[in-house]
Scaffold this motif. Structure first.
Motif, PDB file in Angstrom:
ATOM      1  N   LEU A  98      -5.050   7.478  -7.828  1.00  0.00           N
ATOM      2  CA  LEU A  98      -5.869   7.369  -6.620  1.00  0.00           C
ATOM      3  C   LEU A  98      -7.343   7.548  -6.962  1.00  0.00           C
ATOM      4  O   LEU A  98      -7.702   8.095  -8.004  1.00  0.00           O
ATOM      5  CB  LEU A  98      -5.421   8.361  -5.542  1.00  0.00           C
ATOM      6  N   VAL A 131       4.854   1.401   2.240  1.00  0.00           N
ATOM      7  CA  VAL A 131       4.023   2.590   2.412  1.00  0.00           C
ATOM      8  C   VAL A 131       4.685   3.466   3.469  1.00  0.00           C
ATOM      9  O   VAL A 131       5.035   2.977   4.547  1.00  0.00           O
ATOM     10  CB  VAL A 131       2.586   2.233   2.827  1.00  0.00           C
ATOM     11  N   ALA A 177      -3.732   2.469   1.542  1.00  0.00           N
ATOM     12  CA  ALA A 177      -2.616   2.168   0.644  1.00  0.00           C
ATOM     13  C   ALA A 177      -2.078   0.800   1.023  1.00  0.00           C
ATOM     14  O   ALA A 177      -1.633   0.596   2.151  1.00  0.00           O
ATOM     15  CB  ALA A 177      -1.519   3.222   0.757  1.00  0.00           C
ATOM     16  N   LEU A 198      -5.199   4.605  -2.577  1.00  0.00           N
ATOM     17  CA  LEU A 198      -3.951   4.991  -3.242  1.00  0.00           C
ATOM     18  C   LEU A 198      -3.190   3.729  -3.648  1.00  0.00           C
ATOM     19  O   LEU A 198      -2.335   3.245  -2.910  1.00  0.00           O
ATOM     20  CB  LEU A 198      -3.106   5.853  -2.307  1.00  0.00           C
ATOM     21  N   HIS A 212       3.138   5.412  -1.570  1.00  0.00           N
ATOM     22  CA  HIS A 212       2.976   3.976  -1.767  1.00  0.00           C
ATOM     23  C   HIS A 212       3.924   3.524  -2.871  1.00  0.00           C
ATOM     24  O   HIS A 212       3.684   3.780  -4.050  1.00  0.00           O
ATOM     25  CB  HIS A 212       1.530   3.646  -2.135  1.00  0.00           C
TER      26      HIS A 212
END
Length: 283
Positions: free
Chosen positions: A97, A156, A131, A110, A147
């Motif tokens: 991330l 997700v 994400a 992410l 994710h």
């Protein structure tokens, strides 16, 4: 006999200077010097002031980042991070991330993995987690974003332990959104389709924070997928074993022991393969 006239010789230079000095004041009156004007201060055109104001407003509207930080964990590793604003992040296994600080917001991208967020409140600076094609927006709460970015499965999952979050997703049918409160979860497919929120038990869905895997009548296919996240050697299921159900609490840090216990719990056998993988078949 007449003498030839002698050429006129100009007076010495010092005599000329003396004459000029004698009549200097008269010359000043006849030929006055121009008055020197003090330099005027240039005024900044109003157009420049307006452009600067618009530029500043544009920067605030665009919300550019002025700092970013990258974090990552290896397979089987978990990591705790405290951010500069007091927010706390816990990264699960195999997670990447990036945290970026903006003029009007705090953002986390992410691209892979799972993280728990305990967000510190900051007025007018929401905390965003991006994400895939989903965005989770909060001001202060505790929630989890997972994710999954596997070739065969992209999804997700957003789970809330405390507070409220707003989850939006851009799908082919437009922008979808929902508000989650404590003990709620929503899943977003790879194409952006958002499922209806469901009730969860955070102590189970977020048990990884305590180094535990908790299963409650969970199909073995899902169990193995979860165990695989913490192992490099592949695990394969054969036959009808995928639909067998497993319940119990196990340690994340000792997945070998969990696998060794499977034949004592379920009608399966373990068959190590020459390439290092593990085959689980029906007994």
């Amino acid at each position: 006999m007449m003498k030839s006239p002698q050429p006129h010789t100009p007076p010495p230079s010092h005599d000329t200077e003396a004459v000029i000095a004698q009549h200097r004041e008269t010359l000043k009156e006849l030929f006055p010097l121009p008055q020197m004007q003090p330099p005027r201060k240039k005024k900044k055109p109003a157009s420049i002031t307006l452009v600067l104001a618009l530029l500043a407003a544009g920067l605030v509207w665009l919300d550019p980042a002025y700092r970013s930080e990258q974090y990552a964990t290896a397979i089987g590793q978990r990591q705790f991070i405290q951010l500069a604003d007091g927010s706390e992040l816990t990264l699960n296994t195999n997670t990447r991330l990036e945290v970026s600080w903006h003029l009007r917001s705090r953002r986390v991208n992410l691209p892979q993995g799972q993280a728990m967020f305990l967000v510190a409140k900051a007025n007018f600076r929401p905390f965003l987690v991006i994400a895939a094609n989903s965005e989770t927006r909060v001001l202060g709460t505790r929630f989890d974003v997972y994710h999954e970015d596997q070739q065969a499965h992209k999804q997700v999952t957003v789970s809330v332990a405390e507070g409220t979050v707003r989850v939006t997703s851009k799908a082919t049918d437009g922008l979808n959104g929902t508000t989650l409160t404590a003990s709620q979860q929503v899943k977003i497919d790879g194409d952006g389709h958002m499922h209806a929120p469901v009730a969860i038990d955070p102590s189970i869905s977020m048990s990884w924070m305590n180094g535990k895997l908790v299963f409650a009548q969970t199909p073995l296919l899902q169990v193995i997928a979860e165990i695989q996240r913490y192992r490099t050697a592949p695990i394969q299921l054969q036959g009808k074993t995928a639909q067998l159900k497993l319940s119990g609490t196990f340690s994340i840090d000792n997945t070998d022991k969990l696998l060794q216990l499977l034949p004592d719990i379920l009608p399966v056998r373990l068959e190590p393969q020459p390439d290092g993988s593990l085959l689980i078949s029906s007994r």
